[in-house]
Design a protein around this motif. Sequence first.
Motif, PDB file in Angstrom:
ATOM      1  N   LEU A   1       0.799  -1.222   0.000  1.00  0.00           N
ATOM      2  CA  LEU A   1       0.000   0.000   0.000  1.00  0.00           C
ATOM      3  C   LEU A   1       0.835   1.278   0.000  1.00  0.00           C
ATOM      4  O   LEU A   1       0.315   2.354  -0.285  1.00  0.00           O
ATOM      5  N   ALA A   2       2.114   1.163   0.335  1.00  0.00           N
ATOM      6  CA  ALA A   2       2.947   2.349   0.509  1.00  0.00           C
ATOM      7  C   ALA A   2       2.975   3.224  -0.740  1.00  0.00           C
ATOM      8  O   ALA A   2       2.947   4.452  -0.651  1.00  0.00           O
ATOM      9  N   ARG A   3       3.023   2.609  -1.911  1.00  0.00           N
ATOM     10  CA  ARG A   3       3.116   3.400  -3.148  1.00  0.00           C
ATOM     11  C   ARG A   3       1.874   4.248  -3.377  1.00  0.00           C
ATOM     12  O   ARG A   3       1.915   5.238  -4.099  1.00  0.00           O
ATOM     13  N   PHE A   4       0.767   3.874  -2.768  1.00  0.00           N
ATOM     14  CA  PHE A   4      -0.465   4.649  -2.910  1.00  0.00           C
ATOM     15  C   PHE A   4      -0.605   5.700  -1.801  1.00  0.00           C
ATOM     16  O   PHE A   4      -1.031   6.830  -2.059  1.00  0.00           O
ATOM     17  N   PHE A   5      -0.234   5.335  -0.585  1.00  0.00           N
ATOM     18  CA  PHE A   5      -0.501   6.204   0.559  1.00  0.00           C
ATOM     19  C   PHE A   5       0.659   7.142   0.885  1.00  0.00           C
ATOM     20  O   PHE A   5       0.437   8.221   1.437  1.00  0.00           O
ATOM     21  N   ASN A   6       1.888   6.747   0.599  1.00  0.00           N
ATOM     22  CA  ASN A   6       3.024   7.640   0.840  1.00  0.00           C
ATOM     23  C   ASN A   6       3.144   8.647  -0.300  1.00  0.00           C
ATOM     24  O   ASN A   6       2.761   8.366  -1.436  1.00  0.00           O
ATOM     25  N   VAL A   7       3.703   9.800   0.013  1.00  0.00           N
ATOM     26  CA  VAL A   7       3.948  10.839  -0.991  1.00  0.00           C
ATOM     27  C   VAL A   7       5.460  11.020  -1.065  1.00  0.00           C
ATOM     28  O   VAL A   7       6.101  11.336  -0.062  1.00  0.00           O
ATOM     29  N   GLN A   8       6.041  10.831  -2.237  1.00  0.00           N
ATOM     30  CA  GLN A   8       7.491  10.782  -2.380  1.00  0.00           C
ATOM     31  C   GLN A   8       7.936  11.599  -3.570  1.00  0.00           C
ATOM     32  O   GLN A   8       7.280  11.621  -4.617  1.00  0.00           O
ATOM     33  N   THR A   9       9.084  12.272  -3.412  1.00  0.00           N
ATOM     34  CA  THR A   9       9.660  13.047  -4.505  1.00  0.00           C
ATOM     35  C   THR A   9      11.153  13.238  -4.245  1.00  0.00           C
ATOM     36  O   THR A   9      11.583  13.348  -3.093  1.00  0.00           O
ATOM     37  N   PRO A  10      12.001  13.234  -5.302  1.00  0.00           N
ATOM     38  CA  PRO A  10      13.425  13.510  -5.095  1.00  0.00           C
ATOM     39  C   PRO A  10      13.622  14.874  -4.426  1.00  0.00           C
ATOM     40  O   PRO A  10      12.871  15.814  -4.692  1.00  0.00           O
ATOM     41  N   SER A  11      14.623  14.965  -3.556  1.00  0.00           N
ATOM     42  CA  SER A  11      14.809  16.218  -2.829  1.00  0.00           C
ATOM     43  C   SER A  11      16.285  16.533  -2.657  1.00  0.00           C
ATOM     44  O   SER A  11      17.139  15.644  -2.688  1.00  0.00           O
ATOM     45  N   SER A  12      16.561  17.811  -2.448  1.00  0.00           N
ATOM     46  CA  SER A  12      17.913  18.302  -2.196  1.00  0.00           C
ATOM     47  C   SER A  12      18.118  18.471  -0.696  1.00  0.00           C
ATOM     48  O   SER A  12      17.259  18.144   0.111  1.00  0.00           O
ATOM     49  N   GLY A  13      19.301  19.013  -0.343  1.00  0.00           N
ATOM     50  CA  GLY A  13      19.572  19.368   1.039  1.00  0.00           C
ATOM     51  C   GLY A  13      20.111  18.233   1.875  1.00  0.00           C
ATOM     52  O   GLY A  13      20.182  17.071   1.462  1.00  0.00           O
ATOM     53  N   ASP A  14      20.515  18.591   3.103  1.00  0.00           N
ATOM     54  CA  ASP A  14      20.881  17.603   4.112  1.00  0.00           C
ATOM     55  C   ASP A  14      20.475  18.173   5.470  1.00  0.00           C
ATOM     56  O   ASP A  14      19.704  19.136   5.540  1.00  0.00           O
ATOM     57  N   GLY A  15      20.965  17.603   6.539  1.00  0.00           N
ATOM     58  CA  GLY A  15      20.559  18.056   7.857  1.00  0.00           C
ATOM     59  C   GLY A  15      21.083  19.416   8.242  1.00  0.00           C
ATOM     60  O   GLY A  15      20.669  19.954   9.280  1.00  0.00           O
ATOM     61  N   TYR A  16      21.951  20.010   7.435  1.00  0.00           N
ATOM     62  CA  TYR A  16      22.594  21.272   7.803  1.00  0.00           C
ATOM     63  C   TYR A  16      22.385  22.370   6.771  1.00  0.00           C
ATOM     64  O   TYR A  16      22.950  23.452   6.906  1.00  0.00           O
ATOM     65  N   THR A  17      21.587  22.116   5.755  1.00  0.00           N
ATOM     66  CA  THR A  17      21.267  23.153   4.779  1.00  0.00           C
ATOM     67  C   THR A  17      20.044  23.924   5.256  1.00  0.00           C
ATOM     68  O   THR A  17      19.217  23.407   6.007  1.00  0.00           O
ATOM     69  N   VAL A  18      19.917  25.172   4.795  1.00  0.00           N
ATOM     70  CA  VAL A  18      18.730  25.942   5.139  1.00  0.00           C
ATOM     71  C   VAL A  18      17.489  25.195   4.662  1.00  0.00           C
ATOM     72  O   VAL A  18      16.499  25.057   5.399  1.00  0.00           O
ATOM     73  N   ASN A  19      17.525  24.716   3.438  1.00  0.00           N
ATOM     74  CA  ASN A  19      16.475  23.834   2.925  1.00  0.00           C
ATOM     75  C   ASN A  19      16.801  22.426   3.417  1.00  0.00           C
ATOM     76  O   ASN A  19      17.476  21.655   2.755  1.00  0.00           O
ATOM     77  N   VAL A  20      16.308  22.120   4.584  1.00  0.00           N
ATOM     78  CA  VAL A  20      16.730  20.912   5.284  1.00  0.00           C
ATOM     79  C   VAL A  20      16.214  19.655   4.598  1.00  0.00           C
ATOM     80  O   VAL A  20      15.069  19.611   4.148  1.00  0.00           O
ATOM     81  N   GLY A  21      17.066  18.642   4.560  1.00  0.00           N
ATOM     82  CA  GLY A  21      16.680  17.310   4.116  1.00  0.00           C
ATOM     83  C   GLY A  21      17.308  16.300   5.052  1.00  0.00           C
ATOM     84  O   GLY A  21      18.303  15.658   4.713  1.00  0.00           O
ATOM     85  N   GLN A  22      16.741  16.177   6.251  1.00  0.00           N
ATOM     86  CA  GLN A  22      17.326  15.331   7.287  1.00  0.00           C
ATOM     87  C   GLN A  22      17.055  13.865   7.002  1.00  0.00           C
ATOM     88  O   GLN A  22      15.933  13.477   6.662  1.00  0.00           O
ATOM     89  N   TYR A  23      18.076  13.036   7.148  1.00  0.00           N
ATOM     90  CA  TYR A  23      17.914  11.600   6.939  1.00  0.00           C
ATOM     91  C   TYR A  23      18.453  10.844   8.143  1.00  0.00           C
ATOM     92  O   TYR A  23      19.238  11.364   8.927  1.00  0.00           O
ATOM     93  N   ASN A  24      18.010   9.623   8.281  1.00  0.00           N
ATOM     94  CA  ASN A  24      18.434   8.747   9.366  1.00  0.00           C
ATOM     95  C   ASN A  24      19.337   7.678   8.788  1.00  0.00           C
ATOM     96  O   ASN A  24      18.864   6.646   8.308  1.00  0.00           O
TER      97      ASN A  24
END
Length: 848
Positions: A745-768
Amino acid sequence: MERGRRAAGVVKWGAVALVGLTLLGGMALAVYALRTQAPLDGRLAVAGLAQPVQVRRDAADVTHIAAESPQDLWRALGLVHAQERSWQLEFNRRVMHGTLSEVLGPATLETDKLMRALDIRGAAQRQYAGLPLAAREALQAYSEGIAAFHAGRTQALTPEFLLLGVTPGREGGRDGAPWSPEDSVGWALMLALDLGGNWGNEFARLSLLRGLDTERLWQLMPPYPGEAPATAVDLAALYRGLGVYATQQAPPAPVTAGLNGLAGAIDQARADWARALAQEAGSNDGKGSNNWVLAGTRSTSGKPLLANDPHLGLSAPAIWYYAHLQAPAGQSSDGAAIGAIDTIGATLPGLPFVVLGRTARVAWGFTNTSPDVQDLYLEQIDAQDATRYRTPAGWEPFSVREEVIRIKGQADLQLQLRATRHGPVLSDVQASHGQLLDLSKYVLALRWSALDADNHTVLAGLQANQAQSVAELQQAFAHYHSPMQSIVMADVDGAIAFKAAGKVPVRHADNDLRGVAPAPGWLARYDWQGWLSDAQTPQDDGAQRGWIATANQRITGPDYAHFLTQDWHLPYRYDRIAQLLEARALHDLDSMAAIQTDVTSLATQRLLPALRTAAAQAYHPLAVQTAELLRTFDGRMDAQHSAPLVFAAWADELARGLIVPRIGNARFAATYGKRDFRAALEGILARDDGWWCAPRSCAEQSAQALERALERLQSAYGSRPAQWRWGRAHPAVSSHRPLGSVAALARFFNVQTPSSGDGYTVNVGQYNAGDVAGGAFANRHAASLRGLYDLADLEQSRFIFQTGQSGNVFSPRYADMRGAWAAGQYRPLQRTPARWTHQLVLAPRASD
């Protein structure tokens, strides 16, 4: 021959029947999907309304609600939230009540146990009872709107209810209100829990000190750059002397088996939202928010500019719902005046007001201040009577209460929960405590300011919606309690301000631990001594520089007289914002937008020389190509580039290579991801620290980390590094709770898109990076919204968030902002838009 023809006929008609059944199934699904859609036009009878209410949508899909009284306004907002986000409300209510397992099975039991131990529901009831009548009536009216939706529902429930067999409002085998006024208070508490990281940091230090001495601990979890640790106590010696640790390391608690079928897949969520909440709350390393405000002297319009992008865990639907709320002044049933409401911005489903946004004359934005308002206490158990614990006045009995948790597919769990004079005993529900501590001698109790009965944060939100100036906003936010927020404000008359609003404890002068690690609970010097006054919390009028910015960095100067915390976030985002604000004399909304979407990582720039050296020394077949990529890399974490992916994989492998041998796999796995140890890596490489890098040199460790990273990337993305893309490895994933964890079901219920940034950019893209199974570099914590305001013309305001207004997966409005959000685009945020795309009238039901 005849038998063959009959067999062929059977196959033929069987195929026809299968196609027919498929078509019928598709038609039934299409009909059901249409029935789940919220009515956006026409007329709808609603119980409880005194007068008709206009509900209109504009081209930006902002919902405009205009009522004849504040009470009808709040009722209408409750109904609209229920129309659009009914499952979100149901799920969130069950989270804070601790009743997820009743519908999802044992996979969510640890979450339920934690919520019951914290007694979120009980705290909310006590806080609600202490609110002024006008505020209680506002929350009551909002809950009535939600109830009216369910009582007169004309649309079908969304598929989550059907797939999981959930009836709205039904808990413990009994039917009840789908949302209560106390639930709104509880949801404000849940936001405070989500934004709090102190107790997780304290427990992490206690855990790490089992194998590290104090000096090494402060190298692994350094204090704020340029500062000494907040405590000079030898923490390792303290805990060894007390004998707090179990004599043998207990094995990790087994994962409870889930149910068969769909709900059983919820077990996977333990690696995501359930486990993150149920285990240690963790730190917010690299996570946070940005806001800044410029005086008119720094703008092309001559009036202030304000920007805000709060960084929260990404979810589908989004945490926010955009609305314009409008009603004339009124009064409560006891005659208390309620000011006119005309505010637009981000609401939280569950709360009856705009949390972030503007009125006709003033705008505001939040970031998390993150003061230390959660202290863990080691409570010593009486060896002669385990029902008692040690206090400054002698042995006192634990307070005890019983809870029953219903578990789908299993017997009910009878849970005994203890509390001390400090607060709930977390060791009764946190498996990690039993793996670390000798629970026959000590337990850990939590003192957390947000649970106090005087927490009237919701009152601040209600009053802020009536403000027309910075001064009036400051009066409203004086009621703000938890979580403390760094608020920037600006009004059309040119005033700007910053205020850290909320409660911060005062610690005793003899408190040598200062809240950075668990304290002996029987020593009075570690008890809180009261609170900083509103006048003592940080504030600024922006006169010195003409701008004010906060990004979870230290917000106090060296002359500030009070202790807030040592766990500020690394200042990279703030430093980059400051660079860009100072890069030009005057700014406009476009330059503000460029700052919000900036993806240059100063943290990456700091370690980039070490990575380039590693590329020159590595022996991997792709090392030469990688070195060429890195030659022109400037630290921009752009989704379309490959070098950011190389950097992220190298930093991950370097952390594993240096830290795991020193603290062990189990302890590393328990802490990594909640914190990325970036400051530790910087310090180790800067010192060329032989202890951490042994048995090799730091340069050799760095080169070998790159070799492992390249091997990993080659396996995942092929042998041409120039074709790797950071955005492919780093998609922004807005996860549905809980169906986003179900593979089918994830492909239907999750919303996903390629993104920039990392945990320290103003445009944050934090990952685990610790969550390899879930996508080590998947962006799950980013700008939950972006807002821009020009006080010269507030109708030019802009907003965006990462999914869409509807919480219905069948709606075209479920994810229609995804692309614009990822591309750094915005929608207009206008109180008086040029046209309406939908118009609905909510009419009082005739029987009322």
